[in-house]
Structures are given as C-alpha cells and as structure tokens.
Write a protein that holds these residues in place. Structure first.
Motif, mmCIF file in Angstrom:
data_model
loop_
_atom_site.group_PDB
_atom_site.id
_atom_site.type_symbol
_atom_site.label_atom_id
_atom_site.label_comp_id
_atom_site.label_asym_id
_atom_site.label_seq_id
_atom_site.Cartn_x
_atom_site.Cartn_y
_atom_site.Cartn_z
ATOM 1 N N ASN A 1 0.876 -1.173 0.000
ATOM 2 C CA ASN A 1 0.000 0.000 0.000
ATOM 3 C C ASN A 1 0.920 1.232 0.000
ATOM 4 O O ASN A 1 1.690 1.430 0.938
ATOM 5 C CB ASN A 1 -0.874 -0.078 1.266
ATOM 6 C CG ASN A 1 -1.695 1.170 1.489
ATOM 7 O OD1 ASN A 1 -1.384 2.247 0.971
ATOM 8 N ND2 ASN A 1 -2.753 1.028 2.277
ATOM 9 N N GLU B 1 -17.756 0.698 -5.769
ATOM 10 C CA GLU B 1 -17.088 1.277 -4.588
ATOM 11 C C GLU B 1 -15.986 0.361 -4.074
ATOM 12 O O GLU B 1 -14.897 0.823 -3.716
ATOM 13 C CB GLU B 1 -18.115 1.553 -3.492
ATOM 14 C CG GLU B 1 -18.946 2.734 -3.906
ATOM 15 C CD GLU B 1 -19.873 3.275 -2.844
ATOM 16 O OE1 GLU B 1 -19.691 2.949 -1.655
ATOM 17 O OE2 GLU B 1 -20.777 4.016 -3.234
ATOM 18 N N LEU B 2 -16.274 -0.937 -4.047
ATOM 19 C CA LEU B 2 -15.272 -1.897 -3.583
ATOM 20 C C LEU B 2 -14.036 -1.882 -4.510
ATOM 21 O O LEU B 2 -12.891 -1.853 -4.049
ATOM 22 C CB LEU B 2 -15.894 -3.299 -3.566
ATOM 23 C CG LEU B 2 -14.948 -4.435 -3.235
ATOM 24 C CD1 LEU B 2 -14.555 -4.371 -1.754
ATOM 25 C CD2 LEU B 2 -15.582 -5.797 -3.537
ATOM 26 N N ARG C 1 -11.967 1.170 -3.967
ATOM 27 C CA ARG C 1 -11.231 1.099 -2.698
ATOM 28 C C ARG C 1 -9.977 0.228 -2.839
ATOM 29 O O ARG C 1 -8.893 0.600 -2.378
ATOM 30 C CB ARG C 1 -12.182 0.513 -1.638
ATOM 31 C CG ARG C 1 -11.755 0.738 -0.239
ATOM 32 C CD ARG C 1 -12.695 0.058 0.752
ATOM 33 N NE ARG C 1 -11.914 -0.316 1.909
ATOM 34 C CZ ARG C 1 -11.487 0.542 2.830
ATOM 35 N NH1 ARG C 1 -11.840 1.793 2.764
ATOM 36 N NH2 ARG C 1 -10.731 0.141 3.826
ATOM 37 N N THR D 1 -7.347 1.984 -4.895
ATOM 38 C CA THR D 1 -6.696 3.025 -4.096
ATOM 39 C C THR D 1 -5.710 2.415 -3.098
ATOM 40 O O THR D 1 -4.602 2.912 -2.914
ATOM 41 C CB THR D 1 -7.763 3.882 -3.391
ATOM 42 O OG1 THR D 1 -8.449 4.629 -4.395
ATOM 43 C CG2 THR D 1 -7.165 4.852 -2.400
ATOM 44 N N LEU D 2 -6.112 1.328 -2.454
ATOM 45 C CA LEU D 2 -5.207 0.638 -1.516
ATOM 46 C C LEU D 2 -3.938 0.188 -2.218
ATOM 47 O O LEU D 2 -2.839 0.243 -1.662
ATOM 48 C CB LEU D 2 -5.876 -0.649 -1.000
ATOM 49 C CG LEU D 2 -6.720 -0.612 0.237
ATOM 50 C CD1 LEU D 2 -7.246 -2.013 0.532
ATOM 51 C CD2 LEU D 2 -5.881 -0.123 1.421
ATOM 52 N N ILE E 1 -9.274 8.243 -3.760
ATOM 53 C CA ILE E 1 -10.534 7.506 -3.930
ATOM 54 C C ILE E 1 -11.528 8.279 -4.794
ATOM 55 O O ILE E 1 -12.308 7.690 -5.537
ATOM 56 C CB ILE E 1 -11.129 7.133 -2.538
ATOM 57 C CG1 ILE E 1 -12.308 6.165 -2.664
ATOM 58 C CG2 ILE E 1 -11.552 8.363 -1.745
ATOM 59 C CD1 ILE E 1 -11.935 4.747 -2.840
ATOM 60 N N THR F 1 -10.458 7.243 -8.292
ATOM 61 C CA THR F 1 -10.704 5.834 -8.646
ATOM 62 C C THR F 1 -12.215 5.558 -8.694
ATOM 63 O O THR F 1 -12.681 4.811 -9.555
ATOM 64 C CB THR F 1 -10.026 4.854 -7.662
ATOM 65 O OG1 THR F 1 -10.365 5.220 -6.332
ATOM 66 C CG2 THR F 1 -8.516 4.867 -7.808
ATOM 67 N N LEU F 2 -12.965 6.206 -7.806
ATOM 68 C CA LEU F 2 -14.416 5.996 -7.819
ATOM 69 C C LEU F 2 -15.031 6.580 -9.086
ATOM 70 O O LEU F 2 -15.929 5.975 -9.684
ATOM 71 C CB LEU F 2 -15.022 6.640 -6.560
ATOM 72 C CG LEU F 2 -16.430 6.217 -6.173
ATOM 73 C CD1 LEU F 2 -16.577 4.709 -6.102
ATOM 74 C CD2 LEU F 2 -16.814 6.833 -4.825
ATOM 75 N N THR G 1 -6.760 -5.577 -8.547
ATOM 76 C CA THR G 1 -8.044 -5.286 -9.194
ATOM 77 C C THR G 1 -8.277 -6.155 -10.434
ATOM 78 O O THR G 1 -9.434 -6.421 -10.786
ATOM 79 C CB THR G 1 -8.196 -3.788 -9.541
ATOM 80 O OG1 THR G 1 -6.984 -3.320 -10.120
ATOM 81 C CG2 THR G 1 -8.558 -2.977 -8.325
ATOM 82 N N LEU H 1 -7.505 7.335 0.751
ATOM 83 C CA LEU H 1 -8.869 6.850 1.014
ATOM 84 C C LEU H 1 -9.777 7.960 1.565
ATOM 85 O O LEU H 1 -10.986 7.780 1.664
ATOM 86 C CB LEU H 1 -8.836 5.677 1.999
ATOM 87 C CG LEU H 1 -8.426 4.333 1.387
ATOM 88 C CD1 LEU H 1 -8.240 3.277 2.470
ATOM 89 C CD2 LEU H 1 -9.416 3.838 0.341
#
Ligand code: NAD
Length: 491
Positions: free
Chosen positions: A25, A83-84, A87, A90-91, A97, A100-101, A183, A317
């Motif tokens: 991370n 959303e998942l 996240r 981003t991690l 976020i 990425t969202l 991902t 985040l």
C-alpha cells in the motif's frame, strides 16, 4: 492480509511454484495482499486454457448477441461493485478515492458500448467482378490475446483491452503489473460471476521477466495489447515482429500543454493542474511540458503556483484528498532523480522539488507538486517521461514557435491548447503531432473516442469502433456458382 489466487481456465489457483509476492500500500508502505508469483508453467496453462476456450468451447459457438449480453451483465456487476473496486485500486496504487471511484463508476459504460457492438460486427457481400461467383467477407476474431497492463490505472486499462477484444470474440490472458495485481483478480471474480465460459479470460500474476516475457513469446498468442514503459514496450514489439503477432502499444509521452495569452487563464490553470498533478502525474497522457506564451509567463506561473499550493495531499482513502502518494518505491526514487537532474541542468524550481514530509502524508511515497520555470526543450526535464507531479515550463514567442517546440519530441501521445481564438485552435489541432488534442480542456476520456499515440508513443488505437477492428481479421469467401473454367489461368 488478503490472499489472492490467480484465475486460469475458470479455476482459482496458486502459482505452479506455490510462491507469492507482496503487494504494498503506497500510503502505509506496508504489505496488504499476497499475490501468486506465476512463472513459465503458469503461462503454459493459461495460454492452453485460452486456446481451448477459443477453439473448442462454448464461447466459439456462442452467438454474438449472447456474447454482448455477457459483456453487459459484466457492466452491471462492475457497477454494483464500483465502490469496492475503487477502494482496492486506491489501496494498491495510492490514487485518491475520488479519482478511482470516478473511474469505476464510469467503466461499466465500456462494457455496455462494446457489448452493444458485439452483434454489429458484419462482413460484406462484395459485388465481385468475376462471372459466376458469389463473394463475401467474414470479420473474425484473432484468437488468444495477451493484455499487459501497468500500475498507474490497472483497472481502466484492463477494461480498455478486454471489452473490445471480447466483443470481437477473442479470448484473453491478462497480466497486470506486479505492483498492482489485485483489481485484475477482482475483475476476474466478476467475469466468473457474469457467466463467461472457463478459459475465455485468464488472469496471470507475476513479474515481467517471469510471466510477461514467456507470454509475449508464446507462439499461440495472436495479439499483444500492451500499455507501459518504453523498455518493455520495445520487447513486446520485437516479440510481435518475431512471431508475426498483431500488436497494440501505448508507451507514454511528454505531452505539451500550450497556453496562449488569449486563453481564459483561470480555466487554463485548472487544466494545466489536471494534466500534471491529477493522479500525482502518473498518467501516460500527463501534460508534463507547459508551453507558455512569454507575454504572460510570469503572471501565469505565479497564479498557477498559488493554485497548486492549495492541493490537499494525504490519505488517498480520504474523499477530500486531491493528491495521493506515487504508486511504487522505484517510481518515487525515479521522480526524485528526475527532479535532481532538472535542478542540475539549470531549470528554475519555483515550487516543490522534494519528497513531501507533511504529517498527513505519513510514511507514504509522496512527492510535492513541483514546477520548474524557464526550462528549455533540450533538457532532460523536457525530453524524459518522469511520470510524476513534475511540470516543466518552457516559454514560447508565437504559434510557430509553440508548434516547433511541441513537436520536437520523440513522443506524440496527447496535447492541450488554451486559447479563445477559434482559427488558432483549429490550426493547432491540425499541426500538433499527437494522437489526442484537447482544446480548452484536459484529461478527459470516453469509450467513444480513440486513444493512442503518434511516433514513439505507440501503435494502434484503443476505444471507439477502431478498437474492435484491431481485434478482428477479415476472411474473404469465394463461392463458384458455375463450371470451373481453364484451370491454368488466374481469373
Ligand atoms: P513496465 O513497462 O516495466 O511494465 C508494464 C507491464 O509490462 C507490467 O505488467 C510488467 O510486468 C510488464 N513487463 C515488464 N517487462 C516485460 C517483458 N519483458 N515482457 C512482457 N511484459 C513485461 O512499466 P513499469 O515498471 O510499470 O514502469 C516503467 C516506466 O514506464 C515508468 O517509470 C513510467 O515512466 C512508464 N510507464 C508508462 C505507462 C503508460 O501508461 N504509458 C504506465 C506505467 C509506467
């Protein structure tokens, strides 16, 4: 610690060696996931699974409409998990976020668009100029495609490859970057849930030399679609040439963002910032060279610096964070080296120029937004892709001067032009050697608009109808409807 498996032939498996590697991370700099470390043996299995799915399985017999339906279903599942997915992205790569969202909420459109195109791929009946002959063409998939992605936008770039390629009926081995594999594996989970037959998409994780290299050199791979740096890109191009494979390459750029004195300056400031400080500058399309008309140079740099000084850095985040850490430690070091070289060659560093050590940045790999003024186009700063939040400002006199500087680069991926003069911007859009020209805007992409590079920035296009064509080949079918004439004369 999350423990991932690879997805090969519809099964969730460990690597053949049983080895794993850690995914870090970039905000905490700590490991958060374990990823299987694939090797040649895993490549062999994945390509075999993709080839079987292409040649023998249900996928081959499936109607194009049903194929499109599967892609649209995948779009729905992706949307459900937006959303998942954001996240996890981003991690894994540190992009804020909010960014990425924005991407994960928009990416389903690619599956809907290309899903809709699947059953509009048509051959033609050709009014052929030969007697007693009926002739038509078929548009056919290529076979097994290797999709290789980098760490900066792993999910988006995987979708850009899979959506058109699957619409065309190909099968895939997707190899994400070793820095950001999670991902792609989450995407595989959705592909399985959507009901794609086993082997149609395989996700293989590991390092470039251990997995990427045997994959691009496997003779059963018909096409390679690669996004990443120039070194690996050249290897891909060589493997494609050796194996007569189709290839799409997207290799980055050193894109000019050109501001004229008749621009709406407030807009231009936001556009210049979007182009180099969005995603901490880790974008192939980064507007990393600001070409600024001399008459407004000092005013513009001063206003830009004030705006950039307000950028909020911190935990990616946190939805209010505007700039996160850079994705990897080697990239962090590479950016600092680029900054050092810029200072040594005499450009004037007017903002940033070092690692960010604010309390809100924790231990993360943060670089302060950096602006170099009064550089020239021959400096390392202006020629090398730094791939970080480092803006190089080069003054110009007039339109001709701007074009000469802009086009004096081995790259040609993107460009921006800021001016209120319609004749000027249209002339610039024609003269700029770049696959994309943004006028009075920057950093916008759509499933409808082709994206790709001129010169060393790449080959081929992603997105839009062109992208599907790059995953198809044409077969000509001749049907004789009469007697065979003289067999020794070419008709
Ligand atoms: P890279 O080109 O080394 O890696 C991109 C992908 O290619 C990864 O999945 C990697 O595993 C794979 N790969 C590496 N060597 C390979 C080989 N021999 N055969 C097949 N696949 C191979 O990029 P990187 O290490 O992620 O970054 C290197 C530089 O590239 C960065 O510093 C940056 O300047 C640039 N970059 C450009 C883009 C872009 O969008 N154009 C994206 C990321 C990085």
């Amino acid at each position: 610690m999350k423990n991932y498996k690879m997805y090969i032939g519809g099964e969730w498996v460990d690597s053949a060696s049983g080895e794993t590697f850690e995914s870090l991370n970039p905000f905490t700099t700590e490991a958060w996931a374990l990823i299987p470390r694939g090797n040649k043996e895993d490549v062999e299995k994945a390509v075999t699974a993709a080839q079987n799915a292409f040649e023998n399985g249900e996928w081959r017999k499936m109607s194009a409409s049903k194929r499109g339906g599967l892609l649209r279903k995948l779009g729905d599942l992706f949307s459900r998990d937006a959303e998942l997915l954001a996240r996890i992205e981003t991690l894994d790569n540190g992009k804020p976020i909010s960014d990425t969202l924005g991407q994960t909420r928009y990416l389903p459109e690619y599956f809907y668009y290309f899903g809709g195109l699947a059953d509009k791929i048509e051959g033609t009946i050709v009014p052929v100029d030969k007697a007693e002959m009926f002739a038509f063409t078929r548009r056919e998939p290529l076979g097994v495609c290797a999709a290789i992605t980098p760490w900066n936008s792993p999910l988006m770039l995987a979708v850009w490859k899979l959506a058109p390629g699957l619409a065309a009926g190909n099968t895939f081995v997707l190899k994400p970057s070793e820095y950001t594999s999670a991902t792609a594996l989450e995407l595989a989970r959705l592909i399985e849930e959507a009901g794609f037959p086993p082997g149609v998409v395989n996700v293989l994780t590991g390092f470039g030399s251990e997995v990427g290299d045997p994959l691009i050199n496997d003779p059963r791979v018909a096409k390679i679609s690669f996004t990443g740096g120039p070194v690996a890109g050249k290897r891909v191009a060589e493997a494609a040439a050796r194996g007569s494979k189709r290839v799409t390459l997207e290799l980055g750029g050193k894109s000019p963002n050109i501001v004229f004195d008749d621009a709406d300056l407030d807009n231009a400031i936001k556009g210049v910032a979007a182009g180099i400080f969005g995603a901490s500058g880790q974008m192939c399309i980064a507007g990393s060279r600001l070409l600024i008309q001399k008459s407004i140079q000092e005013e513009f740099i001063s206003k830009l610096s004030s705006f950039v000084s307000t950028i909020k850095m911190g935990d990616p985040l946190d939805p209010t964070t505007q700039m996160g850490p850079v994705a990897t430690k080697p990239q962090f070091e590479k950016i600092l080296e680029g900054i050092k070289a810029g200072k040594e060659e005499g450009a004037n560093c007017v903002l940033g120029g070092k690692a960010a050590e604010f309390p809100e940045c924790g231990k993360g790999w943060f670089i302060e937004p950096t602006i170099f003024n009064n550089a020239n186009n021959q400096m390392h700063l202006a020629r090398e892709e730094i791939f970080g939040p480092v803006l190089t400002c080069i003054p110009f006199e007039d339109e001709n001067d701007a074009i000469t500087i802009a086009n004096d680069s081995p790259y040609g991926l993107a460009s921006g032009v800021w001016s209120q003069n319609i004749n000027r911007v249209l002339k610039m859009s024609e003269r700029l050697q770049a696959g994309t020209v943004w006028i009075n805007t920057y950093r916008v992409a759509s499933y409808l608009m082709p994206a790709g590079g001129y010169k060393e920035s790449g080959l081929g296009r992603e997105n839009g109808i062109d992208a599907v064509n790059d995953y198809l080949q044409t077969k000509s079918v001749w049907v004789g409807t009469g007697e065979m004439p003289d067999p020794f004369i070419l008709r």
